[in-house]
Scaffold this motif. Sequence first.
Motif, PDB file in Angstrom:
ATOM      1  N   PRO A 120     -20.634  59.346  55.754  1.00 27.85           N
ATOM      2  CA  PRO A 120     -19.980  59.744  54.000  1.00 27.85           C
ATOM      3  C   PRO A 120     -19.841  61.808  55.344  1.00 27.85           C
ATOM      4  CG  PRO A 120     -22.360  58.976  53.979  1.00 27.85           C
ATOM      5  CD  PRO A 120     -21.986  59.034  55.356  1.00 27.85           C
ATOM      6  N   SER A 121     -19.142  62.325  54.446  1.00 29.18           N
ATOM      7  CA  SER A 121     -18.604  63.567  54.477  1.00 29.18           C
ATOM      8  C   SER A 121     -19.468  65.326  54.473  1.00 29.18           C
ATOM      9  CB  SER A 121     -17.447  64.867  53.802  1.00 29.18           C
ATOM     10  OG  SER A 121     -17.322  64.048  52.213  1.00 29.18           O
ATOM     11  N   ASP A 122     -18.989  66.464  55.407  1.00 30.50           N
ATOM     12  CA  ASP A 122     -19.896  66.718  55.473  1.00 30.50           C
ATOM     13  C   ASP A 122     -20.278  67.436  53.720  1.00 30.50           C
ATOM     14  OD1 ASP A 122     -20.701  66.971  58.141  1.00 30.50           O
ATOM     15  OD2 ASP A 122     -19.197  68.897  58.401  1.00 30.50           O
ATOM     16  N   ASN A 123     -19.314  67.120  52.983  1.00 30.39           N
ATOM     17  CA  ASN A 123     -20.043  67.837  51.553  1.00 30.39           C
ATOM     18  C   ASN A 123     -20.535  67.317  50.908  1.00 30.39           C
ATOM     19  OD1 ASN A 123     -18.561  70.252  51.674  1.00 30.39           O
ATOM     20  ND2 ASN A 123     -16.188  69.018  50.718  1.00 30.39           N
ATOM     21  N   GLN A 124     -21.051  65.435  51.283  1.00 29.14           N
ATOM     22  CA  GLN A 124     -20.556  64.889  50.520  1.00 29.14           C
ATOM     23  C   GLN A 124     -22.649  65.117  50.951  1.00 29.14           C
ATOM     24  OE1 GLN A 124     -19.397  61.331  51.605  1.00 29.14           O
ATOM     25  NE2 GLN A 124     -18.399  60.699  49.381  1.00 29.14           N
TER      26      GLN A 124
END
Length: 209
Positions: free
Chosen positions: A76-80
């Motif tokens: 997952p991305s950092d924002n996720q």
Amino acid sequence: MEDSTLTHVRGYEEDPAGLWAHLASLYADSGVGAAVRLLREFAAVKYRGGVDDMAKVMGRIRSIADELEQNHEDRPSDNQIIAIMLNSVSGNPDFKDPITTLENSKEPLTINDVEIALIRRARNIKDDGNASSGGVTGIDDGHLASAMMTTRTIIRCSNCQHIGHLIQDCFREGGGKEGQYPQWYLDLRKKKDEEETAMAATAVKSYAF
């Protein structure tokens, strides 16, 4: 083979390898199911207060993200990850103000920023609850550092973009240890190869009948 399966076989009568690849894409346990289960678990991580240790909750979120990357190459991305961290406490009214503050921040948020803020808030809440019985109000840097020890520092390779190592230790093409595959990787590849071979034999045998 069942009629529903035979529908997918048509056109591959002279191409067993192509048949296997096609059937595998439809029916094989290629890891998609495991990845989906991890993603569902990822979204369901919750801090329940009370006996829950916030650092361990944050560590579980990081751990699932790491597993998605290592086993499924789908980190997952950092924002996720940040969104999941905030979601894990969204049902607790004690975290309403910290969530609002973080979401309205004009500065880019990092995973560590959010993790530290939530751990600090959880420890302060717990300390406030113990104040009447002699507990220490607030959380100092020593306690925070101790809490953070239960989570892992994110180290990302600039060569392959995977986490957990640096470029000098990377065994992929372009890394400092290119071709020097670790045992866990060899074991994983061996297991996948064995599963694919067994499933290919099963598919061909089924087709023959």
